[in-house]
Design a protein around this motif. Structure first.
Motif, PDB file in Angstrom:
ATOM      1  N   MET A   1      -3.116  14.288  14.652  1.00  0.00           N
ATOM      2  CA  MET A   1      -2.465  15.562  14.347  1.00  0.00           C
ATOM      3  C   MET A   1      -1.987  15.546  12.895  1.00  0.00           C
ATOM      4  N   ALA A 124      -8.075  20.315  19.953  1.00  0.00           N
ATOM      5  CA  ALA A 124      -6.667  19.947  19.761  1.00  0.00           C
ATOM      6  C   ALA A 124      -5.764  21.157  19.557  1.00  0.00           C
ATOM      7  N   ARG A 127      -2.724  21.331  21.952  1.00  0.00           N
ATOM      8  CA  ARG A 127      -1.700  20.342  21.614  1.00  0.00           C
ATOM      9  C   ARG A 127      -0.942  20.761  20.370  1.00  0.00           C
ATOM     10  N   SER A 130       1.535  23.384  21.212  1.00  0.00           N
ATOM     11  CA  SER A 130       2.708  22.843  21.895  1.00  0.00           C
ATOM     12  C   SER A 130       3.655  22.160  20.915  1.00  0.00           C
ATOM     13  N   VAL A 131       3.108  21.521  19.865  1.00  0.00           N
ATOM     14  CA  VAL A 131       3.964  20.892  18.858  1.00  0.00           C
ATOM     15  C   VAL A 131       4.787  21.951  18.140  1.00  0.00           C
ATOM     16  N   SER A 134       7.411  23.261  20.412  1.00  0.00           N
ATOM     17  CA  SER A 134       8.467  22.282  20.686  1.00  0.00           C
ATOM     18  C   SER A 134       9.623  22.448  19.708  1.00  0.00           C
ATOM     19  N   THR A 271       5.181  20.100  26.135  1.00  0.00           N
ATOM     20  CA  THR A 271       4.566  18.816  25.815  1.00  0.00           C
ATOM     21  C   THR A 271       3.447  18.490  26.797  1.00  0.00           C
ATOM     22  N   GLY A 274       0.503  20.836  26.338  1.00  0.00           N
ATOM     23  CA  GLY A 274      -0.276  20.484  25.155  1.00  0.00           C
ATOM     24  C   GLY A 274      -1.274  19.373  25.413  1.00  0.00           C
ATOM     25  N   ARG A 275      -0.989  18.500  26.356  1.00  0.00           N
ATOM     26  CA  ARG A 275      -1.889  17.386  26.676  1.00  0.00           C
ATOM     27  C   ARG A 275      -3.112  17.853  27.451  1.00  0.00           C
ATOM     28  N   TYR A 276      -2.966  18.933  28.223  1.00  0.00           N
ATOM     29  CA  TYR A 276      -4.041  19.309  29.142  1.00  0.00           C
ATOM     30  C   TYR A 276      -4.625  20.698  28.893  1.00  0.00           C
ATOM     31  N   ASP A 278      -6.080  22.061  26.353  1.00  0.00           N
ATOM     32  CA  ASP A 278      -7.354  22.118  25.640  1.00  0.00           C
ATOM     33  C   ASP A 278      -8.540  21.869  26.563  1.00  0.00           C
ATOM     34  N   THR A 327       0.471  27.651  26.952  1.00  0.00           N
ATOM     35  CA  THR A 327      -0.967  27.726  27.235  1.00  0.00           C
ATOM     36  C   THR A 327      -1.502  29.114  26.931  1.00  0.00           C
TER      37      THR A 327
END
Length: 407
Positions: A1, A124, A127, A130-131, A134, A271, A274-276, A278, A327
């Motif tokens: 990132m 990405a 993710r 989501s950053v 956050s 968080t 963001g991991r899932y 994509d 999402t």
């Protein structure tokens, strides 16, 4: 990132803190400037309206300006509005400064979201989104309580100065990180990301604005935008009265605990999403929206019975609502950005801020006193039930929520 994504998130943290901390500072502001608390509440209303109007207006106004210049300009305007607000002795100029701050905030967030597809690969994008978000959730957990305490101890103007300092730090870091001649950038592993960031932020959006707006009528995109409005309307309908309900059940001491747990849940939600998102964005939405409606239903039925139950639901609602919400933001940006680079982020920003205006307004129609605060959760049920039905009726429209799968 890329490091620049985290710098942008830090700026969003300062902006989110500014947006929400006034809820704890209205009384001292009113007393200092000689207005009623009700009149002081206009500071939050003006900010909300500025966010809705500012995102599309500013995104189009600076469409021909390099993104780096626009981002730095918006940060400078946001920081300057807080310096002005900290210095003004009258309520009228302070109110005007909040409108300017909101427009700058909306423009910055719109350009930030629109820049993500150029800053990170498609796999990405969720993710990275989501950053960025956050920053808002951390503002709820850390920034808002800290700003409120600072304002109560040293005066509300100290909180404004703190936001100005945070914004200036983010501005300077962003400027240094993206300048072409920079030699002070992070070590070798990040140099490729840094070059990509400079390249992405040095360009401006091109193409006729009318063509970009026509993109919004493409099949599927209006559905995702509508889902964004509905989900955020539910979130803020409940969140607006979460503190009131916690105070009724606890006598006051449960209010900060409930708000903090909501913030912790929201951070966890964005968080994990963001991991899932994509890889599984479409499935997260088709399955997650009915689950979210069920969460609101359970909260409406049981959260008002005990403080312990409310605290559990504050955590769960924060996680599920912000997970689905982030999402949807990624889905809107992903679907709009190829043909509408200027307004992709603006549309996502506006959709969620429209929800933030509609939700509390709708909840206010049924909550006439503190004892009726649980009714706000039923508005959450209504909004999310409609969103779940829409998602199940138009599943193909959610394809923007799922990007390329990593090898």
């Amino acid at each position: 990132m890329p490091v620049v994504v985290f710098v942008l998130a830090a700026a969003v943290f300062a902006q989110g803190t500014s947006e929400f901390m006034l809820s704890g500072l209205l009384a001292p502001i009113a007393a200092d400037l000689g207005v009623s608390v009700g009149v002081a509440g206009l500071l939050t209303s003006v900010f909300a309206v500025g966010m809705v109007v500012g995102a599309p207006a500013m995104a189009m106004a600076v469409g021909a300006v390099p993104r780096r210049t626009a981002l730095i300009g918006f940060l400078g305007l946001f920081g300057a509005s807080h310096v002005f607000g900290a210095l003004t002795p009258d309520f009228g100029p302070l109110l005007a400064s909040r409108g300017v701050a909101a427009i700058a905030n909306a423009g910055f967030l719109a350009i930030t979201l629109a820049s993500l597809p150029a800053l990170v690969p498609p796999a990405a994008l969720g993710r990275a989104t989501s950053v960025i978000l956050s920053g808002v959730t951390l503002a709820c957990i850390v920034g808002v309580p800290a700003g409120t305490v600072l304002g109560q101890l040293l005066g509300w103007r100290a909180a404004f100065w703190a936001i100005a300092v945070l914004t200036a730090a983010a501005l300077v870091t962003l400027a240094l990180l993206t300048r072409r001649t920079s030699r002070c950038l992070p070590c070798a592993p990040n140099r490729a990301h840094t070059r990509r960031a400079r390249s992405a932020l040095d360009v401006s959006a091109e193409g006729p604005a009318r063509r970009e707006w026509r993109t919004l009528r493409r099949a599927g995109l209006p559905v995702v935008i509508t889902l964004g409005v509905l989900v955020n309307a539910a979130t803020f309908a409940g969140f607006t009265y979460l503190g009131t309900l916690a105070g009724t059940l606890s006598g006051g001491f449960g209010v900060p605990v409930a708000l903090a747990l909501f913030g912790v849940g929201s951070f966890a939600g964005v968080t994990l999403a963001g991991r899932y998102a994509d890889r599984f964005g479409r499935r997260l939405l088709t399955l997650g929206l009915p689950v979210l409606a069920g969460v609101w239903l359970a909260a409406a039925l049981f959260a008002g019975r005990s403080l312990a139950g409310l605290l559990v639901f504050a955590l769960v609602i924060g996680a599920s609502a912000f997970g689905i919400g982030s999402t949807l933001i990624a889905a809107i940006v992903r679907a709009a950005s190829p043909d509408a680079p200027r307004i992709a982020g603006a549309v996502a920003t506006t959709a969620f801020n429209v929800g933030a205006v509609i939700g509390p307004a709708a909840a206010g129609l049924v909550v006439h006193q503190a004892a009726l605060a649980p009714r706000a959760f039923w508005m959450g049920v209504a909004f999310t039930a409609v969103s779940a039905a829409l998602a199940l009726a138009r599943p193909r429209a959610l394809s923007g929520g799922e990007g390329a799968r990593p090898l």
